[in-house]
Design a protein around this motif. Structure first.
Motif, PDB file in Angstrom:
ATOM      1  N   SER A 216       2.123  -2.766  -5.254  1.00  0.00           N
ATOM      2  CA  SER A 216       2.211  -3.578  -4.038  1.00  0.00           C
ATOM      3  C   SER A 216       1.838  -2.758  -2.809  1.00  0.00           C
ATOM      4  CB  SER A 216       3.621  -4.160  -3.892  1.00  0.00           C
ATOM      5  OG  SER A 216       4.584  -3.127  -3.781  1.00  0.00           O
ATOM      6  N   ALA A 217       2.242  -1.482  -2.772  1.00  0.00           N
ATOM      7  CA  ALA A 217       1.853  -0.622  -1.647  1.00  0.00           C
ATOM      8  C   ALA A 217       0.342  -0.422  -1.618  1.00  0.00           C
ATOM      9  CB  ALA A 217       2.563   0.725  -1.742  1.00  0.00           C
ATOM     10  N   GLY A 222      -4.875  -1.599   0.717  1.00  0.00           N
ATOM     11  CA  GLY A 222      -6.256  -2.026   0.535  1.00  0.00           C
ATOM     12  C   GLY A 222      -6.633  -3.191   1.421  1.00  0.00           C
ATOM     13  N   GLY A 223      -5.708  -4.143   1.602  1.00  0.00           N
ATOM     14  CA  GLY A 223      -6.000  -5.282   2.466  1.00  0.00           C
ATOM     15  C   GLY A 223      -6.249  -4.873   3.905  1.00  0.00           C
ATOM     16  N   VAL A 278      -1.796   1.908   8.447  1.00  0.00           N
ATOM     17  CA  VAL A 278      -1.549   1.740   7.015  1.00  0.00           C
ATOM     18  C   VAL A 278      -1.713   3.039   6.223  1.00  0.00           C
ATOM     19  CG1 VAL A 278      -3.893   1.217   6.174  1.00  0.00           C
ATOM     20  CG2 VAL A 278      -1.918   0.000   5.213  1.00  0.00           C
ATOM     21  N   PHE A 279      -2.238   4.078   6.833  1.00  0.00           N
ATOM     22  CA  PHE A 279      -2.439   5.322   6.089  1.00  0.00           C
ATOM     23  C   PHE A 279      -1.127   5.894   5.518  1.00  0.00           C
ATOM     24  CE2 PHE A 279      -2.867  10.004   5.952  1.00  0.00           C
ATOM     25  CZ  PHE A 279      -3.863  10.101   5.004  1.00  0.00           C
ATOM     26  N   PRO A 280      -0.018   5.877   6.242  1.00  0.00           N
ATOM     27  CA  PRO A 280       1.232   6.359   5.629  1.00  0.00           C
ATOM     28  C   PRO A 280       1.626   5.562   4.393  1.00  0.00           C
ATOM     29  CG  PRO A 280       1.458   6.253   8.009  1.00  0.00           C
ATOM     30  CD  PRO A 280       0.170   5.577   7.679  1.00  0.00           C
ATOM     31  N   LEU A 281       1.358   4.258   4.388  1.00  0.00           N
ATOM     32  CA  LEU A 281       1.683   3.450   3.213  1.00  0.00           C
ATOM     33  C   LEU A 281       0.802   3.840   2.030  1.00  0.00           C
ATOM     34  CD1 LEU A 281       3.384   1.133   2.093  1.00  0.00           C
ATOM     35  CD2 LEU A 281       1.591  -0.454   2.831  1.00  0.00           C
ATOM     36  N   TRP A 282      -0.472   4.147   2.286  1.00  0.00           N
ATOM     37  CA  TRP A 282      -1.350   4.609   1.206  1.00  0.00           C
ATOM     38  C   TRP A 282      -0.860   5.950   0.656  1.00  0.00           C
ATOM     39  CZ3 TRP A 282      -4.447   3.101  -2.331  1.00  0.00           C
ATOM     40  CH2 TRP A 282      -5.349   3.983  -2.934  1.00  0.00           C
ATOM     41  N   THR A 283      -0.389   6.807   1.538  1.00  0.00           N
ATOM     42  CA  THR A 283       0.182   8.080   1.086  1.00  0.00           C
ATOM     43  C   THR A 283       1.395   7.839   0.197  1.00  0.00           C
ATOM     44  OG1 THR A 283      -0.557   9.112   3.158  1.00  0.00           O
ATOM     45  CG2 THR A 283       1.110  10.292   1.871  1.00  0.00           C
TER      46      THR A 283
END
Length: 368
Positions: A216-217, A222-223, A278-283
């Motif tokens: 989900s993250a 990606g969105g 959103v970069f922290p969420l990708w991390t």
């Protein structure tokens, strides 16, 4: 056939019909959004794009320091010259701020009406899309992103939610409708025509609560990355238009449609802010995947192709943010770097899943 199995099949069929309905409504919304661009491609007063109005062609007013002499009384040769006050220069017409563009809303009543219809259809399509994803999840009693078809539909859903969310926050981003809806339609069309598989249970390695957390993250990341990439592409086109205007060239009708976009500087900032958000969420998604791998395979990192390309994507986006924050990269260089980073994300999804074999090779591609 048990009642439970029959109910699951009915839910799966409902999910398919909702998805097809969502695609049809998305298509109608896309057509309406294109019509808004067409009707609003010329602004008030004949402007074809913000910052290129007719007032730029207004002759320059005479210098304000110039005086004129007036002859008063007396015979010829004995006149007295009096310096009259300088003539007041005509007030300059204020130029339309480039920041506003013409795309925040329709530049004419017809364009505004069509734009509102496009937004309403997008919201309806989004609701149908949500219903399809939920029905698919209930049909298999698990998170609805266990294969490439399900991940693609969830990915497109997040891109649509990101767009509608910006509209709900009263951001003037209706100009995003055409490119976002086009990419959503492209993703869903590929999902239902090439990647579709019937609903089924997961492979043993995916039976974990980390599926909810890690995937989900990744989907949310990606969105938003997708939306930022769309903005970067629009920036490159808008920048080209602004360079043409600065050089004194009159853009063609097709190029002038880009005048509905905000200024290049506004687009550049928006792409950066979305990526930084959103970069922290990708991390976190990568870290969560490593923790999941430690429990499933007994090691946290093994340089599997999927893990390797996830790390490459992380490095590319980190380089983009670093270049912006410390090296002062803006404009075209930053946009190109951001698109390269998104290209690694796309390859990590389609390329690695389809063409490269590894521990993550359970994308559920349809077999002949």
């Amino acid at each position: 056939m048990s009642n439970t199995l029959l109910a699951d099949q009915n839910l799966a069929q409902l999910a398919n019909w909702l998805m097809y309905s969502a695609i049809v409504v998305y298509l109608l919304a896309f057509i309406a959004a294109c019509a808004e661009w067409a009707f609003g491609s010329r602004g008030p007063g004949g402007r074809t794009f913000a910052g290129s109005s007719e007032e730029q062609k207004t002759p320059v007013a005479p210098s304000r320091g110039r005086t004129r002499s007036v002859v008063v009384g007396g015979a010829p040769g004995s006149s007295t010259q009096v310096l009259a006050p300088p003539a007041a220069a005509p007030p300059e017409k204020p130029q339309a701020p480039v920041e506003d563009g013409l795309g925040a809303a329709g530049s004419s009543p017809k364009a505004d009406l069509v734009g509102r219809i496009a937004v309403s259809l997008t919201v309806l399509a989004l609701l149908l899309h949500v219903g399809s994803v939920l029905a698919r999840g209930f049909a298999v009693s698990r998170p609805p992103w266990g294969n490439m078809y399900e991940f693609s539909t969830a990915f497109a859903l997040m891109a649509s939610i990101a767009y509608v969310g910006l509209l709900a926050a009263r951001k003037p981003v209706r100009w995003l409708g055409v490119p976002v809806l086009f990419s959503v339609l492209l993703t869903l069309g590929l999902a239902v025509s090439v990647l579709y598989v019937d609903s089924a249970q997961l492979v043993p390695a995916l039976h974990s609560y980390w599926l909810w957390i890690h995937v989900s993250a990744a989907i949310i990341s990606g969105g938003v990355f997708h939306t930022a990439a769309v903005v970067s592409v629009l920036y490159l086109f808008r920048d080209r238009l602004e360079r043409a205007v600065a050089a004194g060239r009159e853009p063609s009708r097709a190029v002038a449609l880009l005048g509905r976009l905000p200024s290049g500087r506004t687009l550049d900032k928006l792409a950066y802010r979305l990526t930084a958000l959103v970069f922290p969420l990708w991390t976190f998604a990568i870290i969560a995947g490593a923790v999941w791998a430690g429990g499933a395979w007994g090691r946290y990192w093994g340089w599997d192709p999927k893990e390797t390309w996830a790390f490459i994507t992380w490095v590319a986006y980190a380089a983009y943010l670093h270049a912006r924050a410390t090296a002062g990269w803006k404009g075209r260089r930053a946009a190109v770097l951001g698109l390269v980073a998104f290209a690694t994300f796309v390859f990590n999804y389609y390329g690695v899943n389809i063409f490269i074999t590894g521990l993550h090779s359970y994308g559920g591609l349809p077999t002949k």
